[in-house]
Write an enzyme that holds these catalytic residues in place. Structure first.
Site, PDB file in Angstrom:
ATOM      1  N   ASP A   6       0.800  -1.219   0.000  1.00 38.95           N
ATOM      2  CA  ASP A   6       0.000   0.000   0.000  1.00 38.95           C
ATOM      3  C   ASP A   6       0.836   1.275   0.000  1.00 38.95           C
ATOM      4  OD1 ASP A   6      -2.679  -0.987  -0.118  1.00 38.95           O
ATOM      5  OD2 ASP A   6      -2.443  -1.718   1.915  1.00 38.95           O
TER       6      ASP A   6
ATOM      7  N   GLY B 120       4.338   1.394  -1.161  1.00 43.50           N
ATOM      8  CA  GLY B 120       5.189   1.404  -2.347  1.00 43.50           C
ATOM      9  C   GLY B 120       4.433   1.396  -3.657  1.00 43.50           C
TER      10      GLY B 120
ATOM     11  N   ALA C  19      -6.890   2.976   1.613  1.00 40.79           N
ATOM     12  CA  ALA C  19      -6.395   2.160   0.513  1.00 40.79           C
ATOM     13  C   ALA C  19      -7.570   1.356  -0.042  1.00 40.79           C
ATOM     14  CB  ALA C  19      -5.274   1.244   0.985  1.00 40.79           C
TER      15      ALA C  19
ATOM     16  N   ASN D 215     -10.540  -0.239  -0.014  1.00 39.64           N
ATOM     17  CA  ASN D 215     -11.531  -0.685   0.964  1.00 39.64           C
ATOM     18  C   ASN D 215     -11.090  -0.466   2.408  1.00 39.64           C
ATOM     19  OD1 ASN D 215      -9.716  -2.828  -0.107  1.00 39.64           O
ATOM     20  ND2 ASN D 215     -10.489  -3.995   1.622  1.00 39.64           N
ATOM     21  N   TYR D 216      -9.775  -0.411   2.669  1.00 38.16           N
ATOM     22  CA  TYR D 216      -9.266  -0.377   4.035  1.00 38.16           C
ATOM     23  C   TYR D 216      -8.859   1.033   4.444  1.00 38.16           C
ATOM     24  CZ  TYR D 216      -8.705  -4.937   6.338  1.00 38.16           C
ATOM     25  OH  TYR D 216      -8.917  -6.098   7.027  1.00 38.16           O
TER      26      TYR D 216
ATOM     27  N   HIS E 105      -5.970 -12.939   5.140  1.00 36.21           N
ATOM     28  CA  HIS E 105      -4.892 -12.073   4.700  1.00 36.21           C
ATOM     29  C   HIS E 105      -4.060 -11.618   5.884  1.00 36.21           C
ATOM     30  CE1 HIS E 105      -8.410  -9.530   5.527  1.00 36.21           C
ATOM     31  NE2 HIS E 105      -7.548  -8.586   5.889  1.00 36.21           N
TER      32      HIS E 105
END
Length: 696
Positions: free
Chosen positions: A316, A318, A397, A399-400, A451
């Site tokens: 997320d 890089g 990012a 959805n998060y 994940h």
């Protein structure tokens, strides 16, 4: 309400003190970004801009300037530029803003720069207008007239051997919103278009052999849906946070002074908050702690091995940039109390400077008990409540959401806390489909895959100087069996310290059985009482393994995550542990941290200018409680002083309540316990009143 807001703004402005000129590590201003672009245009013509950010000066130059800014030359002000020409070629450049010229300009081969917000938005538009995508939506029962209800979450493609890395690509994870306020992640679609970012074309669509039907049941989190499901709780009373006399910190430019700490606060498009030259004023002696602290990288590998899901492993920072994805923060929502904000400045594709307002929140909070003791013999007591300073930013990012908090404590501790919230990444699921353990059905027809979230913290220490050493510290049983002379009762244990002397030795994993920590020590300075080297201890307990097989794609691309700890000798420019340009890297050859280690595996790293790289995080096995929006899940780590201060450095924080042994007596008796607790409960705020009456 308006007067309150104006009052808050006024108080925020009041904390500024006189400030002239820039600090060498200040982020670029909008005028500097525009100047850098103008210089490039004069000689290179029209380009698309991926990034324009500060080119950090050499560390030695900054250290010299910090030591004596009156005689040491100020490091040159330079900008780092990443640009894309009309052919899709990538260019890296360094622009000297003082001299007004390009000092470095290099065409890059075999790499791709990060995906910007503009790229993501454009891909969403391209996908929804593509005839083949429309056809796939029709197969799932979405009519042409509903294509405006179809949404794409564009992701970098990770790496796909079918397409390589010669062109910039994105994969689009597809969703549907039957109604405008529906949560799209309750309606995942089962195919995945691949888009050429530069030509704006769909070049391929991955379609599963077994199709999954479109879910029909919504799961939402907006107010009207909560009201229809029974409404909000009504037993929550107001909670007000006020500081009538203002805040206890001051800001000069980008430098914050608070409770003996001084911190320079930087910010860039990739890492977000960067803390520089963190020092502590120890009774008149300014002692250096850390030259640079930042979240330098992260990776989120998903655990479903089936087709195309293996590509879901977002870097997320890089691949997208934590700074680029930063939210504009809002008072009373993201931050509570007396707030000061710092803005962030970036470049858009056209080369214009843009501003994210309120990118960084600076505020104080109550930190609970700092220390306390009650003597059962005489009922004497002291309790001191702590205060903490928080520097935070939040980035989204797709959805998060990641909420990043740098927290400073009055005892010299520095804490990093990250809260994870937002929405699970989801995939379509057929009725009675076996998830095979790779995921969980969190809603009918919705599969959320397992994940990890693995963050890489870059620690550039300067513990009382630039020469430092890392020790691995393990709680270890003492030698000798039960009944032996040296350990007759078998109860001996000690802190076993293992020095990391070379780069190869300095690869450590977490061990919960030994409560493993790591000391960042200056062996050249010993504590006058304990005789041990002054140090700061890295205390980190949430350190899962990278759950990818050796030789797997993510294991090769995210080499920094193979171990919890790596140590390298400091070199200018070695900032990003997965490499400078991450998107579409295959991991062959290795980039970033593994590459630097391989260059000189026996390089000495004890009593040197070093960098400590620490990978930490969590494993997420989704559950229905995480859907449709996930309650924030926190994780934290500490940098704690050990053998650094002569004694508890927070003793001078005024107590909230105190009765000394000599003050306990009242006549021939003792202060009534009920009375004492009453004073503590009703008169002990911030030591006001009770402190003077009881602590004399």
């Amino acid at each position: 309400m308006g007067s309150i807001v104006e009052n808050i703004k006024q108080k925020a402005s009041d904390i500024y003190i006189n400030y002239t000129g820039h600090h060498p590590l200040d982020p670029l201003t909008t005028s500097e970004i525009n100047k850098a672009v103008s210089i490039v245009r004069e000689t290179k013509g029209q380009l698309g801009y991926n990034a324009v950010t500060i080119a950090e000066p050499k560390k030695a130059e900054v250290i010299a300037w910090l030591a004596d800014s009156t005689t040491a030359p100020k490091p040159p002000r330079q900008a780092e530029v990443v640009a894309i020409d009309k052919t899709g070629a990538i260019w890296d450049g360094i622009i000297d803003l003082d001299a007004g010229k390009i000092v470095q300009w290099e065409k890059l081969e075999g790499v791709q720069p990060l995906i910007t917000m503009e790229d993501l938005i454009e891909t969403d538009r391209v996908v929804k207008s593509n005839p083949k995508v429309i056809e796939q939506c029709g197969i799932l029962g979405i009519p042409l007239t509903d294509m405006h209800k179809v949404y794409a979450d564009p992701w970098t493609i990770g790496y796909d051997s079918r397409f390589g890395n010669s062109t910039r690509l994105q994969q689009a994870l597809m969703y549907y919103r039957p109604n405008p306020d529906d949560c799209q992640y309750a309606f995942p679609l089962d195919f995945c278009p691949i888009v050429n970012t530069e030509t704006k074309e769909v070049i391929h669509i991955d379609i599963p052999e077994v199709r999954r039907p479109l879910n029909k049941i919504p799961s939402n989190y907006h107010p009207k849906d909560i009201e229809s499901a029974g409404g909000y709780r009504t037993d929550i009373k107001p909670l007000h946070v006020t500081q009538p006399q203002g805040v206890s910190f001051s800001i000069s430019g980008r430098e914050i002074s608070w409770q003996n700490f001084k911190i320079h606060v930087g910010f860039n498009y990739r890492e977000g908050i960067v803390l520089n030259n963190v020092t502590y004023n120890d009774k008149g002696t300014v002692r250096p702690l850390f030259y640079r602290l930042s979240l330098a990288e992260m990776v989120v590998p998903y655990g479903n091995p089936e087709m195309w899901h293996y590509r879901k492993h977002a870097f997320d920072l890089g691949e997208y940039g934590g700074g680029y994805m930063t939210n504009e923060l809002a008072l009373g929502c993201d931050c509570l109390g007396e707030i000061h904000y710092l803005d962030a400045f970036f470049v858009n594709r056209a080369g214009d400077a843009v501003t994210i307002k309120n990118a960084i929140c600076v505020h104080e909070e109550d930190a609970g008990i700092l220390f306390k003791h009650t003597d059962f013999r005489d009922n004497s007591v002291i309790v001191t409540r702590g205060r903490k300073l928080i520097l935070s930013h939040i980035f989204t990012a797709a959805n998060y959401e990641y909420c990043v908090y740098w927290i400073f404590h009055q005892d010299g501790t520095i804490q990093l806390e990250i809260k994870l919230t937002g929405i699970l990444n989801t995939y379509a699921m057929a009725p009675d489909e076996d998830t095979k353990g790779w995921g969980t059905q969190v809603h009918p027809g919705v599969n959320a895959h397992n994940h990890e979230h693995l963050f890489c913290l870059r620690i550039d220490p300067q513990i009382d100087g630039q020469s430092n050493t890392i020790f691995q510290v393990d709680a270890t049983k003492g030698p000798g069996k039960v009944g032996s002379a040296e350990n007759f009762y078998g109860n001996a244990f000690f802190a076993k310290k293992t020095k990391y002397s070379t780069v190869t030795e300095a690869m450590g994993d977490y061990d919960g059985d030994t409560s493993r920590t790591w000391d960042i020590a200056n062996e050249n300075k010993l504590h006058p009482v304990s005789g041990k080297p002054v140090s700061y201890k890295l205390v980190s307990r949430e350190v899962p393994r990278l759950l990818i097989q050796e030789g797997g794609l993510v294991e090769k691309r995210a080499g920094f995550a193979r171990h919890a700890v790596h140590v390298t000798k400091y070199r200018d420019g070695q900032i990003y542990p997965a490499g400078r340009h991450v998107p579409q890297s295959s991991g062959e050859p290795s980039r970033g941290l593994p590459e630097w280690i391989a260059e000189n595996p026996e390089e000495k790293v004890d009593n040197e200018d070093i960098v400590l790289w620490h990978t930490f995080g969590l494993v997420h096995f989704p559950a229905p409680e995480d859907f449709p929006i996930m309650p924030a899940e926190p994780m934290t780590l500490l940098l704690r002083p050990r053998h650094f201060f002569l004694r508890n450095p927070a003793l001078d924080v005024p107590p909230s309540f105190c009765v000394t042994p000599s003050g306990v007596k009242e006549g021939n008796g003792v202060v009534d316990a009920t009375d004492r607790l009453s004073k503590l409960a009703f008169g002990g705020n911030a030591g006001e009143g009770v402190r003077g009456a009881c602590c004399g």
